[in-house]
Scaffold this motif. Structure first.
Motif, PDB file in Angstrom:
ATOM      1  N   GLY A  60       3.879  96.961  42.456  1.00 42.38           N
ATOM      2  CA  GLY A  60       3.517  95.720  43.216  1.00 42.38           C
ATOM      3  C   GLY A  60       3.027  94.444  42.168  1.00 42.38           C
ATOM      4  O   GLY A  60       3.072  94.624  40.955  1.00 42.38           O
ATOM      5  N   THR A  61       2.779  93.279  42.978  1.00 37.78           N
ATOM      6  CA  THR A  61       2.162  92.452  42.193  1.00 37.78           C
ATOM      7  C   THR A  61       1.171  91.544  42.685  1.00 37.78           C
ATOM      8  O   THR A  61       1.133  91.542  44.248  1.00 37.78           O
ATOM      9  CB  THR A  61       3.411  91.242  41.975  1.00 37.78           C
ATOM     10  OG1 THR A  61       2.824  90.019  41.259  1.00 37.78           O
ATOM     11  CG2 THR A  61       3.913  90.786  43.535  1.00 37.78           C
ATOM     12  N   GLN A  62       0.046  91.158  42.252  1.00 39.47           N
ATOM     13  CA  GLN A  62      -1.215  90.745  42.644  1.00 39.47           C
ATOM     14  C   GLN A  62      -1.097  89.409  43.162  1.00 39.47           C
ATOM     15  O   GLN A  62      -0.619  88.434  42.317  1.00 39.47           O
ATOM     16  CB  GLN A  62      -2.250  90.959  41.608  1.00 39.47           C
ATOM     17  CG  GLN A  62      -3.543  90.432  42.023  1.00 39.47           C
ATOM     18  CD  GLN A  62      -4.217  91.095  43.367  1.00 39.47           C
ATOM     19  OE1 GLN A  62      -4.428  92.608  43.137  1.00 39.47           O
ATOM     20  NE2 GLN A  62      -4.710  90.537  44.379  1.00 39.47           N
ATOM     21  N   VAL A  63      -1.472  88.994  44.085  1.00 38.96           N
ATOM     22  CA  VAL A  63      -1.451  87.423  44.818  1.00 38.96           C
ATOM     23  C   VAL A  63      -3.128  87.289  44.896  1.00 38.96           C
ATOM     24  O   VAL A  63      -3.661  88.178  45.835  1.00 38.96           O
ATOM     25  CB  VAL A  63      -0.794  87.445  46.041  1.00 38.96           C
ATOM     26  CG1 VAL A  63      -1.061  86.163  46.567  1.00 38.96           C
ATOM     27  CG2 VAL A  63       0.591  87.446  45.806  1.00 38.96           C
ATOM     28  N   THR A  64      -3.730  86.418  44.440  1.00 34.00           N
ATOM     29  CA  THR A  64      -5.013  85.954  44.736  1.00 34.00           C
ATOM     30  C   THR A  64      -5.282  84.901  45.172  1.00 34.00           C
ATOM     31  O   THR A  64      -4.825  83.830  44.642  1.00 34.00           O
ATOM     32  CB  THR A  64      -6.038  86.444  43.541  1.00 34.00           C
ATOM     33  OG1 THR A  64      -5.844  87.635  43.097  1.00 34.00           O
ATOM     34  CG2 THR A  64      -7.593  86.296  43.832  1.00 34.00           C
ATOM     35  N   VAL A  65      -5.874  84.290  46.217  1.00 32.36           N
ATOM     36  CA  VAL A  65      -5.988  82.957  46.935  1.00 32.36           C
ATOM     37  C   VAL A  65      -7.613  82.591  47.225  1.00 32.36           C
ATOM     38  O   VAL A  65      -7.811  83.345  47.896  1.00 32.36           O
ATOM     39  CB  VAL A  65      -5.177  82.883  48.181  1.00 32.36           C
ATOM     40  CG1 VAL A  65      -5.240  81.481  48.785  1.00 32.36           C
ATOM     41  CG2 VAL A  65      -3.690  83.280  48.299  1.00 32.36           C
ATOM     42  N   SER A  66      -7.804  81.737  46.107  1.00 34.61           N
ATOM     43  CA  SER A  66      -9.230  81.571  46.064  1.00 34.61           C
ATOM     44  C   SER A  66      -9.478  80.103  45.579  1.00 34.61           C
ATOM     45  O   SER A  66      -8.813  79.702  44.809  1.00 34.61           O
ATOM     46  CB  SER A  66      -9.985  82.374  45.387  1.00 34.61           C
ATOM     47  OG  SER A  66     -11.286  82.224  44.963  1.00 34.61           O
ATOM     48  N   SER A  67     -10.522  79.535  46.048  1.00 37.14           N
ATOM     49  CA  SER A  67     -10.891  78.208  45.639  1.00 37.14           C
ATOM     50  C   SER A  67     -12.171  78.186  44.450  1.00 37.14           C
ATOM     51  O   SER A  67     -12.341  77.489  43.786  1.00 37.14           O
ATOM     52  CB  SER A  67     -11.456  77.442  46.733  1.00 37.14           C
ATOM     53  OG  SER A  67     -12.454  77.868  47.357  1.00 37.14           O
TER      54      SER A  67
ATOM     55  N   ALA B 121       0.092  85.732  41.307  1.00 34.91           N
ATOM     56  CA  ALA B 121      -0.850  84.793  40.507  1.00 34.91           C
ATOM     57  C   ALA B 121      -1.894  84.477  41.309  1.00 34.91           C
ATOM     58  O   ALA B 121      -2.133  84.985  42.478  1.00 34.91           O
ATOM     59  CB  ALA B 121       0.033  83.557  40.033  1.00 34.91           C
ATOM     60  N   SER B 122      -3.024  83.785  40.692  1.00 35.86           N
ATOM     61  CA  SER B 122      -4.027  83.472  41.246  1.00 35.86           C
ATOM     62  C   SER B 122      -3.661  81.863  41.664  1.00 35.86           C
ATOM     63  O   SER B 122      -3.351  81.036  40.819  1.00 35.86           O
ATOM     64  CB  SER B 122      -5.413  83.514  40.551  1.00 35.86           C
ATOM     65  OG  SER B 122      -5.570  84.671  40.103  1.00 35.86           O
ATOM     66  N   VAL B 123      -3.921  81.347  43.140  1.00 34.61           N
ATOM     67  CA  VAL B 123      -3.636  80.081  43.626  1.00 34.61           C
ATOM     68  C   VAL B 123      -4.879  79.657  44.310  1.00 34.61           C
ATOM     69  O   VAL B 123      -5.405  80.476  44.990  1.00 34.61           O
ATOM     70  CB  VAL B 123      -2.406  79.899  44.033  1.00 34.61           C
ATOM     71  CG1 VAL B 123      -1.160  80.398  43.334  1.00 34.61           C
ATOM     72  CG2 VAL B 123      -2.286  81.062  45.321  1.00 34.61           C
ATOM     73  N   GLN B 124      -4.991  78.241  44.456  1.00 34.56           N
ATOM     74  CA  GLN B 124      -6.089  77.682  45.566  1.00 34.56           C
ATOM     75  C   GLN B 124      -5.287  77.876  46.787  1.00 34.56           C
ATOM     76  O   GLN B 124      -4.035  77.968  47.445  1.00 34.56           O
ATOM     77  CB  GLN B 124      -6.215  76.232  45.223  1.00 34.56           C
ATOM     78  CG  GLN B 124      -7.018  76.486  43.785  1.00 34.56           C
ATOM     79  CD  GLN B 124      -7.472  74.797  43.529  1.00 34.56           C
ATOM     80  OE1 GLN B 124      -6.803  74.048  44.034  1.00 34.56           O
ATOM     81  NE2 GLN B 124      -8.572  74.708  42.704  1.00 34.56           N
ATOM     82  N   PRO B 125      -6.190  77.889  47.822  1.00 33.28           N
ATOM     83  CA  PRO B 125      -5.674  77.757  49.320  1.00 33.28           C
ATOM     84  C   PRO B 125      -4.717  76.604  49.475  1.00 33.28           C
ATOM     85  O   PRO B 125      -5.124  75.518  48.860  1.00 33.28           O
ATOM     86  CB  PRO B 125      -6.988  77.722  50.192  1.00 33.28           C
ATOM     87  CG  PRO B 125      -8.296  78.197  49.167  1.00 33.28           C
ATOM     88  CD  PRO B 125      -7.588  78.083  47.698  1.00 33.28           C
TER      89      PRO B 125
END
Length: 114
Positions: free
Chosen positions: A107-114, A10-14
């Protein structure tokens, strides 16, 4: 046929957390050590964590030690990657793989962004 189905990205914050799962089928899961890898565009796939058949031998990439935890459930043919304190540099597509088999999942997408 051998299959790996990764999920949980998923997309998550730092600073956030995610739990990845990898459901395996088509082989005797309990006979295989398992690994999580990750890959970003233009870079080679990087080994993140590995776990032995019974879960008694575990290793991590230095940059994820203390933040990531690999585990497995041989009854469910599933390997997990708990990721805490996520950083932008953890952004990647994450894959699982059996050490003794030449197959990969999508695969599975990991996005870490503010």
């Amino acid at each position: 046929q051998v299959q790996f189905v990764e999920s949980g990205g998923a997309s998550v914050q730092p600073g956030g957390s995610l739990r990845l799962s990898c459901a395996a089928s088509g082989f005797t899961f309990s006979n295989s050590a398992m690994r999580w890898y990750r890959q970003t565009p233009g870079k080679e796939r990087e080994l993140v964590a590995s776990i032995s058949r019974l879960g008694d031998n575990i290793n991590y990439l230095d940059s994820v030690k203390g933040r990531f935890t690999i585990s497995r459930d041989n009854r469910k043919n599933t390997v997990y990657l708990q990721m805490n304190s996520l950083k932008p540099e953890d952004t990647a597509v994450y894959y699982c793989k059996a050490t003794n088999l030449p197959y990969w999942g999508r695969g599975t997408q990991v996005t870490v962004s503010s």
